[in-house]
Write an enzyme that holds these catalytic residues in place. Structure first.
Site, PDB file in Angstrom:
ATOM      1  N   LYS A   1       0.776  -1.224   0.227  1.00 44.29           N
ATOM      2  CA  LYS A   1      -0.092   0.042   0.000  1.00 44.29           C
ATOM      3  C   LYS A   1       0.766   1.165  -0.100  1.00 44.29           C
ATOM      4  O   LYS A   1       1.648   1.393   0.901  1.00 44.29           O
ATOM      5  CB  LYS A   1      -1.109   0.117   1.201  1.00 44.29           C
ATOM      6  CG  LYS A   1      -1.751   1.311   1.331  1.00 44.29           C
ATOM      7  CD  LYS A   1      -2.680   1.170   2.531  1.00 44.29           C
ATOM      8  CE  LYS A   1      -3.187   2.469   2.938  1.00 44.29           C
ATOM      9  NZ  LYS A   1      -4.295   2.571   4.163  1.00 44.29           N
TER      10      LYS A   1
ATOM     11  N   ASP B   1      -2.530  10.157   3.938  1.00 42.50           N
ATOM     12  CA  ASP B   1      -3.853   9.780   3.950  1.00 42.50           C
ATOM     13  C   ASP B   1      -4.717  10.538   4.890  1.00 42.50           C
ATOM     14  O   ASP B   1      -4.561  10.832   6.180  1.00 42.50           O
ATOM     15  CB  ASP B   1      -4.040   8.417   4.629  1.00 42.50           C
ATOM     16  CG  ASP B   1      -5.477   7.911   4.713  1.00 42.50           C
ATOM     17  OD1 ASP B   1      -6.322   8.547   4.475  1.00 42.50           O
ATOM     18  OD2 ASP B   1      -5.656   6.976   5.596  1.00 42.50           O
TER      19      ASP B   1
ATOM     20  N   LYS C   1      -9.926  12.997   8.312  1.00 41.25           N
ATOM     21  CA  LYS C   1      -9.652  12.551   9.761  1.00 41.25           C
ATOM     22  C   LYS C   1      -9.586  13.816  10.649  1.00 41.25           C
ATOM     23  O   LYS C   1      -9.152  14.704  10.122  1.00 41.25           O
ATOM     24  CB  LYS C   1      -7.997  11.949   9.526  1.00 41.25           C
ATOM     25  CG  LYS C   1      -7.932  10.575   9.068  1.00 41.25           C
ATOM     26  CD  LYS C   1      -6.665  10.051   8.743  1.00 41.25           C
ATOM     27  CE  LYS C   1      -6.459   8.613   8.167  1.00 41.25           C
ATOM     28  NZ  LYS C   1      -7.251   7.453   8.914  1.00 41.25           N
TER      29      LYS C   1
ATOM     30  N   ASP D   1       1.715   6.135   5.710  1.00 43.12           N
ATOM     31  CA  ASP D   1       0.460   5.194   5.053  1.00 43.12           C
ATOM     32  C   ASP D   1       1.187   4.608   3.741  1.00 43.12           C
ATOM     33  O   ASP D   1       0.543   4.103   3.065  1.00 43.12           O
ATOM     34  CB  ASP D   1      -0.827   6.295   4.942  1.00 43.12           C
ATOM     35  CG  ASP D   1      -1.772   5.453   5.145  1.00 43.12           C
ATOM     36  OD1 ASP D   1      -1.635   4.275   5.624  1.00 43.12           O
ATOM     37  OD2 ASP D   1      -3.033   5.592   4.455  1.00 43.12           O
TER      38      ASP D   1
ATOM     39  N   ASP E   1     -12.076   7.089   3.594  1.00 37.59           N
ATOM     40  CA  ASP E   1     -10.992   6.818   4.549  1.00 37.59           C
ATOM     41  C   ASP E   1     -10.577   5.308   4.575  1.00 37.59           C
ATOM     42  O   ASP E   1      -9.527   5.055   4.810  1.00 37.59           O
ATOM     43  CB  ASP E   1     -11.068   7.408   5.945  1.00 37.59           C
ATOM     44  CG  ASP E   1      -9.803   7.461   6.666  1.00 37.59           C
ATOM     45  OD1 ASP E   1      -9.023   7.599   5.976  1.00 37.59           O
ATOM     46  OD2 ASP E   1     -10.037   7.971   8.034  1.00 37.59           O
TER      47      ASP E   1
ATOM     48  N   GLU F   1      -9.549   3.802   2.191  1.00 36.95           N
ATOM     49  CA  GLU F   1      -8.959   4.185   0.577  1.00 36.95           C
ATOM     50  C   GLU F   1      -7.806   2.883   0.382  1.00 36.95           C
ATOM     51  O   GLU F   1      -7.555   2.602  -0.640  1.00 36.95           O
ATOM     52  CB  GLU F   1      -8.264   5.394   0.290  1.00 36.95           C
ATOM     53  CG  GLU F   1      -6.938   5.558   0.902  1.00 36.95           C
ATOM     54  CD  GLU F   1      -6.583   5.308   2.462  1.00 36.95           C
ATOM     55  OE1 GLU F   1      -7.619   5.436   3.232  1.00 36.95           O
ATOM     56  OE2 GLU F   1      -5.389   4.997   3.157  1.00 36.95           O
TER      57      GLU F   1
ATOM     58  N   ARG G   1      -7.820  -0.169   0.891  1.00 36.66           N
ATOM     59  CA  ARG G   1      -8.475  -1.400   0.172  1.00 36.66           C
ATOM     60  C   ARG G   1      -8.653  -1.272  -1.376  1.00 36.66           C
ATOM     61  O   ARG G   1      -8.651  -1.984  -2.030  1.00 36.66           O
ATOM     62  CB  ARG G   1      -9.379  -2.039   1.021  1.00 36.66           C
ATOM     63  CG  ARG G   1     -10.456  -1.020   1.445  1.00 36.66           C
ATOM     64  CD  ARG G   1     -11.581  -1.547   2.463  1.00 36.66           C
ATOM     65  NE  ARG G   1     -11.126  -1.092   3.590  1.00 36.66           N
ATOM     66  CZ  ARG G   1     -11.810  -1.252   4.670  1.00 36.66           C
ATOM     67  NH1 ARG G   1     -12.698  -1.854   4.722  1.00 36.66           N
ATOM     68  NH2 ARG G   1     -11.295  -0.814   6.055  1.00 36.66           N
TER      69      ARG G   1
HETATM   70  N1  BES Z   1      -4.183   4.420   7.082  1.00 37.59           N
HETATM   71  C1  BES Z   1      -5.304   4.291   7.527  1.00 37.59           C
HETATM   72  C2  BES Z   1      -5.166   2.985   8.913  1.00 37.59           C
HETATM   73  C3  BES Z   1      -3.950   3.397   9.951  1.00 37.59           C
HETATM   74  C4  BES Z   1      -4.568   3.897  11.072  1.00 37.59           C
HETATM   75  C5  BES Z   1      -2.722   3.239   9.606  1.00 37.59           C
HETATM   76  C6  BES Z   1      -3.915   4.390  12.073  1.00 37.59           C
HETATM   77  C7  BES Z   1      -1.984   3.598  10.688  1.00 37.59           C
HETATM   78  C8  BES Z   1      -2.470   4.145  11.975  1.00 37.59           C
HETATM   79  C9  BES Z   1      -6.297   3.642   6.814  1.00 37.59           C
HETATM   80  O1  BES Z   1      -6.596   4.222   5.702  1.00 37.59           O
HETATM   81  C10 BES Z   1      -7.723   4.213   7.455  1.00 37.59           C
HETATM   82  O2  BES Z   1      -8.138   5.370   7.573  1.00 37.59           O
HETATM   83  N2  BES Z   1      -8.682   3.182   7.829  1.00 37.59           N
HETATM   84  C11 BES Z   1      -9.901   3.355   8.488  1.00 37.59           C
HETATM   85  C12 BES Z   1     -10.757   2.318   7.950  1.00 37.59           C
HETATM   86  C13 BES Z   1     -12.100   2.655   8.577  1.00 37.59           C
HETATM   87  C14 BES Z   1     -12.762   4.149   7.647  1.00 37.59           C
HETATM   88  C15 BES Z   1     -13.129   1.668   8.080  1.00 37.59           C
HETATM   89  C16 BES Z   1      -9.717   3.132   9.985  1.00 37.59           C
HETATM   90  O3  BES Z   1      -8.910   2.162  10.620  1.00 37.59           O
HETATM   91  O4  BES Z   1     -10.176   3.865  10.827  1.00 37.59           O
HETATM   92 ZN    ZN Z   2      -4.706   4.787   4.791  1.00 37.20          ZN
HETATM   93 MN    MN Z   3      -7.756   6.040   5.365  1.00 38.68          MN
END
Ligand code: BES
Ligand code: ZN
Ligand code: MN
Length: 489
Positions: free
Chosen positions: A257, A262, A269, A280, A339, A341, A343
């Protein structure tokens, strides 16, 4: 520079000698070292307990300006990780004292009941990784990395372990390359720049490099990935790195990834969640660094690295919650949360690599979910695979390298939660529980029959506080894991 040395401490001058000391046992073969330890242990303040340190200046026994004794604790607690830690600490200490070189005495494998080359490997790793500083963005540089790190070993080891030293150094340099990419701020690694850094380095190692620009991505219909990139001024890229040795029998594909920042997109966020999102792209960094290391290590397996690179930003062009896009595979996805993104970019890369290269094994690595950090904390990665043997191989490589992994479940019935009312799938589950599992299940819809594992490194990819052999920031998690794993696959 790293080297193995077998010298007479009485005759050869040394600036700084590090002696790791075990609390309840003599763990060195060199008699001179043992007698120095005996003397150090006569001091009230030093028993060899974990973390204890004492310095002798110009001791009469050896020709050294200083000898630093470092406690390892009791023999039964001693393992590869404590050796990595002590070596990392030794190097950090010399860096902070502005000493340019160091000689570290490697303990006897027999006496610590470890099999060669494990203890030597651990000490070299800890020292090499601990010698990394990321001060590119500091105008005022306080210290610099050591110029020379030597390891004191028996003559036969010094003569026979040159190759080992070289391969460990290569893998650690890969880890450091990944750390540097992660620590680079997002304003200096927009997709085009990020891609160029990787491509330039990969080409130097004679890897085959292909880059798809936005036009090509559109032409090839990478619809999910393009939807993530839509909000950013910076155009997306896809990098394909190929390590293709002669007579390779198997192909392994690694997908990483690469979100260079992000923001969350329209599902922006909040403060507190944004500050580390330059990291990220840690999965991308791990894949790129692994391929670059492989080009030097030359294993027998063919390895393809696929890295989708985008920036996730909100803007008038950004994808909206509710938008439906057609992924590379043809399946449609309702984007209910911008968010989620990671996947979206991964499924296009995964479908592409499965179709184009038909790999025997496919592993993706991604900072995918905060939920995985909730489940396993900040130091352990989640491994998702319905192939128990593959999961077990990853986990045992994790134990060996101390890039720890835990096998997580992939329950079929949870897939129900990913069904969309309007498209084939939605990109977030209806329930917020088990978020790392539903994210993995989402990916599983795109791997077909390929033997596949997903590694969620949202926790261990980044450290707020450094440790003995890694500074604050990117850890390079995945590079040592993959290099170990690919030897076995
Ligand atoms: N890049 C984030 C995940 C992440 C969170 C990485 C904390 C490192 C530290 C990912 O893209 C994300 O935002 N995931 C969301 C998914 C949700 C919207 C279903 C999350 O984990 O909140
Ligand atoms: Zn992310
Ligand atoms: Mn995200």
């Amino acid at each position: 520079m790293l080297e193995l040395k077998s010298i007479d401490l009485k005759k050869v001058k040394t600036e700084t000698l590090i002696i790791p000391v075990c609390e309840d046992r003599d763990i060195h073969d060199d008699r001179m070292i043992s007698s120095l330890i005996t003397r150090a242990k006569k001091l009230k303040e030093f028993k060899g307990d974990k973390g204890e340190e004492v310095i002798f200046y110009t001791p009469p026994e050896v020709k050294a300006d200083r000898v630093i004794f470092m406690g390892l604790g009791k023999l039964k607690e001693l393992n590869a990780e404590s050796l990595r830690t002590v070596a990392g600490k030794a190097v950090k200490k010399c860096i902070n004292m502005d000493l340019p070189e160091v000689l570290i005495a490697s303990p006897s494998a027999k006496k610590i009941k470890m099999e060669m080359p494990l203890p030597l490997e651990a000490i070299i790793e800890g020292a090499c990784l601990g010698n990394h500083l990321f001060d590119k963005y500091k105008d005022e540089k306080k210290h610099s990395s050591l110029k020379k790190i030597s390891f004191l070993v028996k003559r036969d080891v010094a003569e026979s372990s040159g190759k080992l030293l070289k391969s460990i150094t290569t893998i650690c340099e890969g880890t450091i390359f990944a750390r540097d990419l992660i620590n680079t701020p997002s304003n200096d690694k927009k997709p085009e720049q990020f891609t160029k850094i990787i491509a330039d380095t990969a080409k130097k190692e004679n890897l085959k490099v292909k880059i798809f620009d936005e036009k090509e991505l559109k032409r090839k219909k990478f619809g999910a990935m393009l939807a993530v990139a839509a909000g950013s001024e910076s155009k997306p890229r896809m990098i394909v790195l190929e390590y293709n040795p002669k007579d390779a029998k198997k192909t392994v594909a690694l997908v990483g990834k690469g979100v260079t920042f992000d923001s969350g997109g329209i599902n922006l966020k909040p403060t507190g969640s944004l500050e580390e999102m330059k990291s990220d792209m840690s999965g991308a960094a791990a894949v790129a660094a692994t391929l670059i290391a492989l080009a030097k290590l030359k294993p027998k397996t063919k390895v393809i690295g696929i890295i989708p690179v985008v920036e996730n930003m909100p803007s008038g062009n950004a994808s909206r919650p509710g938008d439906i896009v057609k992924s590379y595979s043809g399946k449609t996805v309702e984007i209910l949360n911008t968010d989620a993104e990671g996947r979206l970019i991964l499924i296009d890369a995964i479908s592409y690599v499965v179709k184009k290269y038909k790999p025997e094994t496919l592993i993706d690595i991604a900072t995918l979910t905060g939920a995985c950090v909730v489940a396993l904390g900040e130091k352990i990665a989640g491994v998702f695979s319905s192939d128990d043997e593959l999961a077990q191989s990853i986990i045992s490589s994790g134990e060996k390298t101390y890039e720890r992994c835990w096998h997580m479940p992939l329950p079929d019935d949870y897939k129900e939660d990913l069904k969309s009312d309007f498209a084939d799938l939605k990109n977030i589950a209806g329930s917020r529980w088990g978020g790392s599992i539903t994210a993995a299940l989402f990916l599983s819809e795109f791997v077909g029959d390929t033997r596949w594992a997903h590694i969620d490194i949202a926790g261990p990819s980044y450290m707020k506080k450094g440790n003995a052999y890694c500074g604050v920031g990117g850890t390079g998690f995945g590079v040592r894991l993959f290099c170990d794993l690919l030897e076995k696959l």
